[in-house]
Design a protein around this motif. Structure first.
Motif, short mmCIF file in Angstrom:
data_model
loop_
_atom_site.label_atom_id
_atom_site.label_comp_id
_atom_site.label_asym_id
_atom_site.label_seq_id
_atom_site.Cartn_x
_atom_site.Cartn_y
_atom_site.Cartn_z
N ASP A 1 -4.60 7.39 -1.10
CA ASP A 1 -4.70 6.41 -0.02
C ASP A 1 -6.03 5.65 -0.12
OD1 ASP A 1 -4.08 5.20 2.48
OD2 ASP A 1 -5.30 6.68 3.53
N HIS B 1 -3.33 12.72 6.84
CA HIS B 1 -3.88 11.98 5.70
C HIS B 1 -5.24 11.33 5.94
CE1 HIS B 1 -1.94 8.41 7.58
NE2 HIS B 1 -2.75 7.69 6.83
N HIS C 1 0.84 -1.19 0.00
CA HIS C 1 0.00 0.00 0.00
C HIS C 1 0.88 1.26 0.00
CE1 HIS C 1 -3.14 2.78 1.20
NE2 HIS C 1 -2.50 3.06 2.32
N HIS D 1 3.46 7.61 4.77
CA HIS D 1 2.23 8.12 5.41
C HIS D 1 1.69 7.17 6.49
CE1 HIS D 1 0.09 5.43 2.64
NE2 HIS D 1 -0.98 5.61 3.37
N ASP D 2 1.87 5.87 6.29
CA ASP D 2 1.33 4.90 7.25
C ASP D 2 2.41 4.29 8.13
OD1 ASP D 2 -1.41 4.96 6.99
OD2 ASP D 2 -1.48 3.45 5.40
FE FE2 Z 1 -2.81 4.50 4.01
#
Ligand code: FE2
Ligand code: FE2
Length: 387
Positions: free
Chosen positions: A326, A297, A211, A243-244
């Motif tokens: 996302d 986000h 991802h 981002h994650d």
């Molecule tokens: Fe994500």
């Protein structure tokens, strides 16, 4: 030393310095300037210089360069599939810089099938495996997408290593994050048009890695379509990639739970933007934008989402972009609790929520990229399933 050897040494020096200073550092700029100057000087003597790198030997045109016998960089370039390097015309300083970045990405991550030539036609520089010369009379033939054998295995592996580093040391290795992004940029530009190489997931515990790579690619594709500079595109790519990163703190059972999350599990899950921002801020000042994106986000345009904001405010452009990418990637992927949605359904969902959850202009831009270039988006072959 002969002029070609002087150029190659300056070229190798620039690559070495770029490895140490990835940003617009003065040392990096001056090393690139020097190499570019040497190339200009060389091109004055020989208008289309070409080199071949073997393990023990470097050949300039048809002449072996004796002073570069057993040159370590020749070996390195050759091992990375760059056995041949041709300058077909005068190149600009910017083109030369971009070319160096591509070589560096290839040296650092041998993501590209070495049996295939790399042609950077717009740059007037070609490099790749031996045999490239024989193709010289068909330079305009685009590589058939079907034969592209991109797996992004190396990028996925580097990202897993990076996640592991964050887990054990608590800091983000900036250089590796940037290297992955550069390498993704190379993969996107292998053809005459931009291809967004997206990965498909089979193993749920690999979700965050896949991802993150996909969101980085989509964010870069979007930034490019919006006319951002290459440096901005890469910054957005790093932000997408990280981002994650806060999810490394979430237990795997929660991340891959097939059913509905309990309140406590939801609380743990919703903590990841704040955790990510903290981890990134503590790692590198340069990663400020990535920290902001990680924090924002999941915040919706109307102020919904998480972390809770007390009043609706406009998130930064990169966050709004990553938010769209996302959700697109999340819904396009099979999860333990639902099947992947078809692309049309995902795009309609983005449309419906434009103005509430998503920035409507960005949804329009994203739709255009996807609809116009749907054929260019390829789901790549499955990467290794080891964890
Ligand atoms: Fe994500
Ligand atoms: Fe997230």
């Amino acid at each position: 030393m002969s002029e070609p050897a002087v150029f190659l040494n300056a070229f190798a020096h620039a690559l070495a310095v770029m490895t140490l200073y990835p940003g617009a550092h003065p040392s990096r700029e001056s090393a690139v300037d020097d190499a570019y100057q040497e190339l200009t000087d060389l091109a004055r003597i020989s208008p289309r210089p070409s080199f071949t790198f073997f393990d023990e030997e470097v050949v300039y045109g048809r002449e072996p360069l004796r002073e570069l016998k057993a040159w370590p960089w020749g070996r390195r370039l050759s091992a990375a599939g760059i056995q041949r390097l041709e300058f077909e015309r005068d190149v600009s300083r910017d083109e030369f810089d971009q070319f160096l970045q591509e070589v560096l990405a290839r040296l650092t991550l041998s993501s590209i099938d070495t049996s295939e030539q790399r042609q950077t036609q717009s740059l007037g520089i070609r490099f790749g495996a031996v045999g490239l010369h024989g193709q010289a009379d068909v330079p305009d033939t685009p590589l058939a997408i079907a034969t592209l054998n991109v797996t992004l295995d190396d990028e996925a592996e580097t990202l897993r290593w990076l996640q592991h580093e964050v887990q054990s040391r608590g800091t983000v290795p900036l250089l590796e994050a940037e290297t992955v992004v550069r390498s993704l940029a190379v993969a996107m530009h292998r053809d005459s048009h931009v291809v967004l190489p997206l990965l498909q997931l089979k193993e749920f515990d690999q979700y965050t890695t896949m991802h993150s790579l996909n969101v980085a690619v989509l964010a870069m594709g979007m930034a490019e379509a919006l006319g951002c500079s290459p440096a901005e595109v890469r910054t957005f790519g790093v932000a997408g990639l990280l981002h994650d990163i806060g999810k490394i703190r979430i237990p795997l059972e929660v991340l891959t739970k097939p059913g509905k999350l309990s309140d406590e599990e939801r609380r743990i899950m919703n903590q990841h933007p704040v955790d990510a921002a903290r981890i990134i801020m503590e790692s590198e000042e340069e990663l400020e934008l990535a920290a902001v994106v990680a924090y924002e986000h999941h915040i919706m345009l109307d102020g919904g989402g998480y972390p809770a904001v007390h009043y609706a405010r406009e998130c930064t452009l990169a966050s709004r972009m990553v938010h769209v990418c996302d959700v697109f990637d999340a819904l396009s992927t099979t999860r333990p609790y639902r099947e992947a949605w078809p692309q049309g359904k995902v795009l309609s969902y983005l449309d419906e929520r434009a103005g509430k959850e998503f920035d409507p202009e960005l949804v329009t831009a994203f739709n255009q990229i996807m609809r116009a270039g749907a054929a260019q988006v390829r789901v790549l072959s499955e990467e290794r399933t080891t964890t």
